[in-house]
Design a protein around this motif. Structure first.
Motif, PDB file in Angstrom:
ATOM      1  N   GLY A 107      38.388  46.094  48.541  1.00 18.50           N
ATOM      2  CA  GLY A 107      38.915  44.768  48.858  1.00 18.50           C
ATOM      3  C   GLY A 107      39.107  44.577  50.350  1.00 18.50           C
ATOM      4  O   GLY A 107      38.697  43.571  50.934  1.00 18.50           O
ATOM      5  N   ILE A 108      39.718  45.570  50.979  1.00 21.33           N
ATOM      6  CA  ILE A 108      39.943  45.448  52.421  1.00 21.33           C
ATOM      7  C   ILE A 108      38.615  45.507  53.167  1.00 21.33           C
ATOM      8  O   ILE A 108      38.411  44.781  54.147  1.00 21.33           O
ATOM      9  N   ASP A 173      42.296  45.793  36.204  1.00 19.92           N
ATOM     10  CA  ASP A 173      41.698  44.541  36.648  1.00 19.92           C
ATOM     11  C   ASP A 173      41.721  44.385  38.173  1.00 19.92           C
ATOM     12  O   ASP A 173      42.412  43.531  38.713  1.00 19.92           O
ATOM     13  N   THR A 174      40.999  45.229  38.875  1.00 12.73           N
ATOM     14  CA  THR A 174      40.853  45.020  40.309  1.00 12.73           C
ATOM     15  C   THR A 174      39.381  45.246  40.660  1.00 12.73           C
ATOM     16  O   THR A 174      38.615  45.696  39.825  1.00 12.73           O
ATOM     17  N   LEU A 175      39.042  44.985  41.895  1.00 16.25           N
ATOM     18  CA  LEU A 175      37.642  44.930  42.323  1.00 16.25           C
ATOM     19  C   LEU A 175      36.791  46.119  41.885  1.00 16.25           C
ATOM     20  O   LEU A 175      35.775  45.957  41.211  1.00 16.25           O
ATOM     21  N   LYS A 178      36.424  46.867  38.036  1.00 12.61           N
ATOM     22  CA  LYS A 178      35.644  45.807  37.401  1.00 12.61           C
ATOM     23  C   LYS A 178      34.160  46.010  37.663  1.00 12.61           C
ATOM     24  O   LYS A 178      33.340  45.858  36.773  1.00 12.61           O
ATOM     25  N   ALA A 200      40.458  44.472  29.928  1.00  8.80           N
ATOM     26  CA  ALA A 200      41.050  44.847  31.205  1.00  8.80           C
ATOM     27  C   ALA A 200      42.557  44.861  31.068  1.00  8.80           C
ATOM     28  O   ALA A 200      43.123  44.159  30.247  1.00  8.80           O
ATOM     29  N   TYR A 201      43.222  45.656  31.898  1.00 10.70           N
ATOM     30  CA  TYR A 201      44.678  45.651  31.916  1.00 10.70           C
ATOM     31  C   TYR A 201      45.112  45.463  33.362  1.00 10.70           C
ATOM     32  O   TYR A 201      44.398  45.817  34.289  1.00 10.70           O
ATOM     33  N   PRO A 202      46.298  44.905  33.539  1.00  5.69           N
ATOM     34  CA  PRO A 202      46.728  44.611  34.907  1.00  5.69           C
ATOM     35  C   PRO A 202      47.070  45.880  35.677  1.00  5.69           C
ATOM     36  O   PRO A 202      47.430  46.902  35.097  1.00  5.69           O
ATOM     37  N   LYS A 203      46.956  45.771  36.967  1.00  4.50           N
ATOM     38  CA  LYS A 203      47.322  46.874  37.841  1.00  4.50           C
ATOM     39  C   LYS A 203      48.786  47.191  37.621  1.00  4.50           C
ATOM     40  O   LYS A 203      49.619  46.311  37.554  1.00  4.50           O
TER      41      LYS A 203
END
Lengths: 392, 306, 283
Positions: A107-108, A173-175, A178, A200-203
């Motif tokens: 992401g960064i 569920d992050t970059l 996924k 997906a599951y949340p962070k």
């Protein structure tokens, strides 16, 4: 009187000029890096930094780069995109570094890639695994590790070869996770596996019981999880509690670090993990890297450190072959370069996207990581199928 | 005295206006992020400083603006300036939808319902993946517009500050402050507290919405965790508290001081800067709850328009 | 499948209820929203971890250490910091406790590092017909019920407990009756912290322990007490169980992703109909 004065001035000037040019020739080559030393990505970010330091030591011990010492200018981006952006601007416009190394997370990296591109500085990105970053027509960015989509290739391959039919795929569920599952799903379908569940599951999620109940209900042969570390541990543990028994269970990041076994003990047995690098792999320069790292940091390196080390070496190689620090010349060399370092193979396509590096899959056997895939790099045979919990 | 201050202010504005020609890329980025914080702090001040209703989820409007503008730019090819303004509108709509039920709640109930707002939006972004890219984030086509964004952010910061001035010196502002002091008395006097709170809430959402859009353009990439973080709401709040809640220049002062401090000093003390941040919060709340300007206001009997 | 999930939800809910009761007590007595509740839970978890690591102490026995320890820590926090914002508008108490929570989390990071820890004790599950429940969850629920019952007995039956309830209802009148309100405040914060610590010790065997683990419990506790009615102690119980159920059910019927969102949306809907929570809380 005047002539001797002039002579003195002349001599002084000569010494001064000589001094200046000597100093210039000795000025170190600055490579900039913004790392996550605090915040969410603190651990891997710190390992990455250690990899750079080992690389710099090694280069300087061998006479430096183009006769000059290599020096890293590093800042902490606090695992935050906005901070990272400021820092890359700072590195390039104020610290005037020659090139930059990429930050830790995908992401960064995505958000700072435009900055090095804007100023036409080479960015070697040692730890970004997301394909999309490298498919936006950027010219100055180079990938070192295998892309996310292939993280679980080994799991799918081994399963398909043994006639397994169904697979459940879950991810944070992050970059990066996924991207991994998109690739995994494609690979699975290509090999004729049926994807019976994809969720997906949340962070930061800690309770997977409902998800596992759903999985148990569809009874997949393989469970593939694109995880980071805490979730990998939690899922494994809860699988035991709820008695979920796939024939193969694999995770991505986290499955290959020593702490995985320390936390789970025997429950980690039979779990497959994917890794970009393992110290038992037969790559050149491994021993030197390991001993230098152990000596300086007193613990085993993770693949983040190895990747950081490799990224820096690769940049150095590009400079050596271009015989210059000019970004365009170095870039041309890096595009052509094909090299095998202690980290593995490196070769990129015209977008700077990594094409040669291979992921390996390990399996925990008797408390040790054994490389089980691909066959040409394997150090042992896989234990298949994973026996149900009640029989362990 | 007043003319002198005005002149000094004009000089400052002029300096800021020409800065991009002299500044480095880093300097420009730094300044534009500073303007962003000023706009955020100032907007938070509008609802919480003036009415006393603590909005703990204000960053949600920033995120809303970022995603609205991001989607318009990436999927529909809108020009970024227009998209950012649309972001402001999107944030206002969100404020209406949320404010309508929640502003009827009192005290802690309002605070907590706002806290949850962030979470809900993050999940919504993940849910409508096709539109927002979900956890993968949204990439905008590359564009190097730092200087233009610098000016835009600056204008928004200026606009929100001007708005605050206008409100504080108006009857509308007086009514808001009455609500803050004693809501029941305000109602008794015939002020429709709900309606005024709602107006203030809507106005306080526009600023973050627009700068959210601008920030999205500047970063060229947004993902849920980077545009909906709680720490940004807290930072906004501390900036206002530090400078002076309910004043006009307090948020500006707080933003400038804290942001600069953070960059210059804290970044050197990597492992303790979060701790320092916590310590500052505790100190400000315990010993300077009115903030720097609040204290000065009381001591030197400064006008309300400070 | 449904049965499994419902029971899972209730098991988790009992734990939430206990932790939220702690938060509720602090709010009821002092009108302070304690954002540092999660970090206090984290400290309880670390206490259990270190005792297990160094002395091999049974995690459930460590409750006897973590609860009194955090009780004292809570009293100290109240005396040093929270006392000053007891009457202030809630922004002050929210921010103050937030600052304290950042400090606690970061001190923990410096002292313990951010490495994940875990207490490997009692893995495996109880199998009951078609259901399988993690042993640690069942036992945690049992302890939570015992501790919560103890807390209620304290509040109902003992003089001190009644004093606490008196101060919750009306501070001035309590003072007039001769109750030392300052001490009751300290006591309430201490008990609240002890309950959080108990939660931490119980989850230490279930989840990964790290300095930021408490945040999610702070959120959940807030949800629970607002849902049940802030300042209403039985409300915390109801809210806790409800939250546990909602989470599991939404994971099953929707996806795990939307858990938190569903809980919050439900909260707002409830508040619209009953502005002070399900069981009449205080403003």
């Amino acid at each position: 009187m005047t002539t001797s004065l002039w002579k003195l001035v002349g001599a002084a000037a000569a010494v001064a000029l000589f001094g200046i040019s000597e100093a210039e020739a000795q000025a170190p080559i600055k490579i900039g890096a913004s790392l996550s030393l605090t915040g969410t990505y603190a651990k891997p970010g710190t390992y990455q930094k250690e990899g750079y330091e080992v690389c710099a030591d090694e280069l300087n011990a061998k006479g430096g780069l183009l006769g000059r010492k290599v020096e890293f200018v590093m800042y902490d981006d606090q695992s935050s995109t906005q901070t990272a952006q400021r820092l890359y601007e700072k590195l390039i416009t104020e610290d005037k570094v020659e090139a930059v190394m990429g930050p830790y997370s995908s992401g960064i990296t995505e958000s700072v890639a435009g900055i090095s591109e804007k100023y036409k500085k080479v960015m070697v990105s040692p730890l970004a695994a997301t394909t999309s970053i490298f498919r936006q027509g950027r010219k100055y960015i180079f990938m070192v590790i295998s892309p996310a989509e292939f993280y679980l290739e080994g799991l799918v391959d081994m399963g398909a070869k043994r006639g397994l039919k169904t697979i459940a795929i879950i991810n944070e569920d992050t970059l990066f996770p996924k991207a991994t599952v998109v690739g995994t799903e494609e690979l699975a379908k290509k090999r004729g596996l049926q994807v019976v569940l994809r969720e997906a599951y949340p962070k930061g999620n800690t309770d997977f019981s409902a998800l596992l109940v759903k999985i148990k209900a569809v009874n997949p042969d393989i469970i593939a999880a694109a995880t980071y570390f805490d979730d990998a541990v939690a899922i494994t543990r809860q699988m035991k509690e709820l008695n979920v028994n796939p024939k193969m269970f694999g995770v991505t990041v986290g499955g290959d670090i020593p702490e995985f076994y320390t936390l789970l003990k025997q429950n980690a047995e039979y779990v497959y993990g994917s890794t970009q690098w393992d110290e038992v792999l037969p790559y050149p320069g491994q021993k030197e890297f390991l001993s230098a790292y152990q000596k300086r940091f007193k613990h085993e390196p993770s693949y983040h450190a190895a990747a950081g080390y490799a990224g820096c070496l690769i940049y150095a190689e590009g400079v050596k072959r271009a015989k210059s620090l000019d970004a365009d010349l170095v870039r041309a060399e890096l595009l052509k370069l094909k090299i095998r370092t202690a980290f593995g193979d490196y070769a990129v396509d015209q977008d700077g996207f990594q094409t040669a590096h291979k992921m390996v899959m390990i399996q925990w056997q008797d408390g040790k990581r054994v490389v089980v895939w691909p066959d040409d790099l394997a150090s042992g045979k896989l234990r298949f199928p994973t026996p149900p919990w009640s029989q362990r | 005295m007043k003319r002198g201050l005005l002149a000094a202010f004009c000089v400052l504005l002029l300096g800021l206006a020409v800065y991009p020609m002299a500044g480095t890329g880093y300097g420009i980025r730094f300044m534009l992020q500073l303007f962003m914080w000023i706009a955020l702090a100032q907007s938070w001040n509008l609802i919480s400083g003036l009415t006393g209703y603590v909005s703990f989820g204000h960053i949600a409007f920033f995120g809303m603006g970022a995603y609205t503008a991001g989607i318009l730019i990436a999927k529909l090819g809108w020009p970024w300036l227009l998209a950012s303004l649309a972001g402001g509108v999107g944030a206002m709509v969100l404020a209406l939808v949320i404010g309508w039920p929640c502003l009827r709640l009192k005290g802690p109930y309002f605070a907590i319902s706002m806290l949850g707002l962030n979470e809900v939006l993050r999940v919504a972004v993940s849910y409508f993946e096709g539109l927002t890219g979900g956890g993968s984030g949204l990439s905008l086509p590359a564009l190097y517009a730092s200087v233009a964004i610098y000016y835009s952010m600056g204008l928004v910061a200026l606009a929100v500050t001007a708005l605050t001035y206008v409100i504080v010196t108006s009857r509308f502002g007086l009514r808001l402050m009455t609500i803050r002091e004693d809501e029941i008395a305000a109602e008794a006097m015939g002020i429709n507290t709900f309606r005024y709170k709602l107006y203030a809430f809507l106005l306080s959402a526009v600023g973050p919405g627009i700068v959210g859009g601008l920030a999205a353009r500047d970063q060229s990439y947004i993902e849920p965790i980077s545009v909906f973080p709680l720490i940004m709401t807290i930072t906004m709040i501390v900036m206002v508290l530090f400078g002076g809640k309910g004043t006009i220049w307090g948020p500006v002062l707080g933003a400038v001081l804290l942001f600069t401090l953070q960059e210059m000093i804290w970044a050197r003390f990597i492992y303790v800067h979060q701790l320092l941040f916590g310590a500052i919060i505790v100190t400000v709340v315990l010993f300077m709850p009115r903030g720097i300007l609040g204290v000065l206001q009381q001591k030197y009997n400064l006008p309300r328009t400070i | 499948m449904l049965g499994q999930v419902v029971i899972s939800g209730l098991l988790a809910g009992a734990l939430y209820a206990m932790v939220a009761l702690g938060l509720g007590l602090i709010f009821g007595v002092m009108r302070v929203l304690n954002v540092s509740h999660g970090p206090l839970l984290m400290l309880g978890a670390y206490t259990t971890f270190w005792l297990f690591q160094w002395l091999g102490l049974n995690p459930y026995l460590s409750l006897l250490v973590s609860m009194p320890l955090l009780f004292l820590v809570g009293m100290a926090l109240q005396r040093l910091f929270v006392r000053r914002v007891v009457d202030a508008p809630e922004l002050s108490s929210l921010l103050l406790t937030f600052g304290v929570s950042i400090a606690i989390v970061n001190l923990a990071q410096l002292a313990f590092t951010a490495d994940l820890r875990s207490v490997e004790y009692l893995t495996g599950s109880f199998v009951w017909g078609p259901f399988a429940f993690s042993k640690s969850r069942v036992i945690a629920c049992a302890f939570a019920i015992v501790i919560t019952t103890g807390a209620f007995l304290f509040l109902r039956r003992t003089r001190l407990g009644k004093a606490v309830r008196a101060v919750s209802q009306s501070r001035e009148v309590a003072q007039v009756c001769g109750i030392d309100v300052g001490r009751i405040h300290m006591l309430a914060f201490g008990i609240g912290s002890a309950l959080a610590a108990a939660g931490g010790s119980l989850v230490a065997v279930m989840v990964a322990i790290q300095p930021e683990m408490g945040q999610v419990y702070t959120f959940k506790s807030f949800l629970v007490i607002v849902l049940g009615g802030a300042g209403n102690y039985p409300g915390a119980l109801l809210g806790g169980l409800l939250l546990g159920l909602i989470e599991q059910l939404s994971s099953l019927f929707l996806t795990t992703q939307v858990n938190e969102a569903v809980a919050y949306i439900l909260l707002v809907l409830v508040l619209l109909v009953r502005p002070t929570g399900l069981l009449k809380g205080r403003a």
